[in-house]
Each structure stands twice: as C-alpha cells, then as structure tokens.
Design a protein around this motif. Structure first.
Motif, PDB file in Angstrom:
ATOM      1  N   ASP A 106       0.828  -1.056   0.315  1.00  0.00           N
ATOM      2  CA  ASP A 106      -0.148   0.290   0.062  1.00  0.00           C
ATOM      3  C   ASP A 106       0.966   1.459   0.062  1.00  0.00           C
ATOM      4  O   ASP A 106       0.500   2.330  -1.022  1.00  0.00           O
ATOM      5  N   GLU A 107       2.372   1.297   0.553  1.00  0.00           N
ATOM      6  CA  GLU A 107       2.820   2.491   0.360  1.00  0.00           C
ATOM      7  C   GLU A 107       3.269   2.587  -1.008  1.00  0.00           C
ATOM      8  O   GLU A 107       3.653   3.962  -1.081  1.00  0.00           O
TER       9      GLU A 107
ATOM     10  N   ASP B 120       0.649   4.069  -2.441  1.00  0.00           N
ATOM     11  CA  ASP B 120       0.467   5.609  -1.999  1.00  0.00           C
ATOM     12  C   ASP B 120       1.403   6.164  -3.208  1.00  0.00           C
ATOM     13  O   ASP B 120       1.446   7.295  -3.512  1.00  0.00           O
ATOM     14  N   SER B 121       3.255   6.087  -3.047  1.00  0.00           N
ATOM     15  CA  SER B 121       3.905   6.756  -3.464  1.00  0.00           C
ATOM     16  C   SER B 121       3.928   6.811  -4.539  1.00  0.00           C
ATOM     17  O   SER B 121       4.377   7.881  -5.194  1.00  0.00           O
TER      18      SER B 121
END
Length: 325
Positions: A32-33, A36-37
């Motif tokens: 998920d990180e 998002d990035s």
C-alpha cells in the motif's frame, strides 16, 4: 474482423498489465505504501512530463482543421457538463460524484486513441487535432470537478466538518488548485514551448521523454494493484452507469451530430475513438490525489479497458456498414 483484432491488440495488452498489478499486489510485492508513493510520483512527475512532451510536440498551425478541433472541444465540454449535472442529481452517495463524473467522460485519447488510429490508418493527421481539442478540456475540467466534489462524505458535507463552506470559498479553492495543479501547468508550459518554437538541448528532451515514458505503464500497474472486486460490487450501480456512459451513451448522443455536420472517413473514425475509448488511467491518479473515490475510478478504468475492445469495434463497424467510412 480486422477492426476487432486491431482493437483487441490495442486494449488487451493494457488489461494484461493491469492484471499483473493485481497479481503483484496479491503476492505482497506491491505494498500500500508503494501504491501511495507511486500515485504521487505519477501525479507530480511522470504524467506532467508526458503532457509537457506531447503538447510541446503538437503542431498548432491548424488552418482549415480548426472546425474539427472546435467540434471535439465543444462536444467534450457539453458532455462533461451534462454528466456532472446528472451525477449531482441522481447519485445518492455524494462522495462518488467527482470520481463518477471524471471517469464517465475522460477518454484515453492521447494514448489509446492514437494506438487505435495507428492500427486502423497506420498514421493519422486527425488524431493530434482531436487531442488538441479534447485533452486540455479533459484535464482542466477534471481539476475543477475533483476540487469541487473532493473530500466530501456521502451526504455531500466536507470531511473537515466545515458545513458552512460558501460558493465563493469553493471558487477560491478551485482557482488555487488550478493554479498549482502540475497537470495543467505542464499543459500550459508545453503549449508555450510549441507556440514559441523553442528547441531545448537533446540531452534535456531525452531526459524528459524518459520520465514521460514511465507514466502510462506505471499508472496501469498501480491501477491494477488498486483494483478491488469488493469495492466494485459495493458501488456496482454507479460503476455500471459510468462504464455505459463512457463506452456507449456519449457516442450514441454525439456521433449523429458529427455525421449531420458532414464528417466522414478518418475524421469520423477519430471522433468515434474520442467518444468510445476507455477511461484513461490518469483518472485514477487524479481522483486519488484530489480526495475523490479511487476505488470507483479504478473499477471503471479496468472494465472500460476490457469492454471497449467490443464496443469500439461495434461503432467502427457501424459507420462502415452505413457507408460513412
């Protein structure tokens, strides 16, 4: 059959890359990180580079083709206003209005549209004209709509709790977001470069092009990783309406107008492609980064990419059968 094969060759590879994104998310390779990035990176870097490059390479010496550009621009604007107006009336969950509106009108004209035209004609002079008429309006209106409709709950109240938000505040917020939006800034910069005739060093243009080439594949992979079947089923009615509007309804409404105005052959096919191409992956990037529903957007982009190989082929076949192409 040839048109169907062409359409399959243009859409299915994109869908396969989306499936790759889904698979990598399931295996845990994409977190998920990272998603998002990656969305922020696409929104602020790769997509602006892509638009900057494309606009800088656009020939604005339009001459007699001005009327076709005006037609594409006018139809784009009217369709956007119509979809937005109806969405605000009929969608009960007001947090979906911005995402629904954008993904219902915004075609992948600059990427998928050109691919379709190259498949059909080998090379096309009308595709850049269509892009010039439609794409800037796609992006400008997307910023306005996503700003006005973003960060709201299902009742249409701002999530920050400011229920007394006045119209002038909405206008001010929209103007601020427009002024600092990297998408619109890149379009403006690219247009100025094209008009001015400035030629930058090859090293610089090569670097910008390298970054720009990452935009679409990275967006498609992240889009696939963000796709949620549960979220699609939860919003199944607006998803179905958005897909139908994007691929069928707008074409049925506006195609007869182009025929009535006398457009035929390559111009008419380009017009069909503008209306019937799948929703662009950049819809998801902008919706996610501007406080709108990313799950609905991802669902519609994935489904329109898959289904458009059939619907777009049908409309191209239809104009051929009618002797218009």
């Amino acid at each position: 059959m040839d048109s169907f094969i062409y359409s399959i060759n243009a859409t299915i590879p994109v869908f396969i890359v989306m499936v790759l994104g889904m698979f990598l998310k399931k295996t845990g390779m994409l977190t998920d990180e990272f998603i998002d990035s990656g969305n922020k990176f696409n929104f602020k870097v790769t997509l602006p580079c892509l638009l900057l490059r494309d606009m800088a390479n656009t020939d604005f010496n339009i001459g007699k083709d001005l009327y076709f550009i005006i037609l594409c621009a006018a139809v784009t604007f009217v369709s956007i206003i119509g979809v937005w107006f109806l969405a605000r009336i009929f969608i009960k969950n007001k947090s979906l209005v911005g995402a629904f509106t954008q993904v219902s009108y915004r075609s992948s004209a600059a990427v998928m549209g050109v691919a379709f035209m190259q498949n059909i004609y080998g090379a096309s002079k009308t595709a850049p004209l269509m892009i010039l008429g439609a794409v800037p309006i796609y992006n400008i209106m997307a910023v306005i709509i996503l700003t006005v409709e973003g960060n709201k709950d299902s009742e249409g109240r701002l999530i920050d709790g400011n229920s007394d938000f006045k119209f002038k505040d909405i206008v001010l917020r929209s103007l601020i977001n427009i002024a600092k939006n990297p998408i619109l800034l890149s379009i403006l910069a690219g247009s100025l470069i094209s008009v001015s005739g400035i030629h930058f060093p090859h090293i610089l243009t090569k670097a910008v092009s390298s970054v720009a080439n990452m935009a679409t594949p990275l967006a498609v992979v992240i889009l696939g990783a963000s796709f949620s079947l549960n979220a699609t089923l939860e919003n199944i009615k607006p998803v179905i309406w958005a897909v139908t509007t994007k691929l069928v309804i707008l074409t049925i409404i506006f195609l007869p107008i182009a025929v009535f105005l006398g457009y035929r052959n390559e111009e008419l096919v380009t017009f069909v492609i503008m209306l019937s191409s799948p929703a662009t992956p950049s819809c998801y990037i902008m919706a996610k980064n501007m406080g709108n529903n990313g799950e609905l957007t991802a669902s519609v982009v994935v489904l329109t990419t898959l289904i458009s190989s059939v619907t777009l082929t049908f409309f191209i076949y239809l104009v051929r059968v009618l002797g218009l192409v």
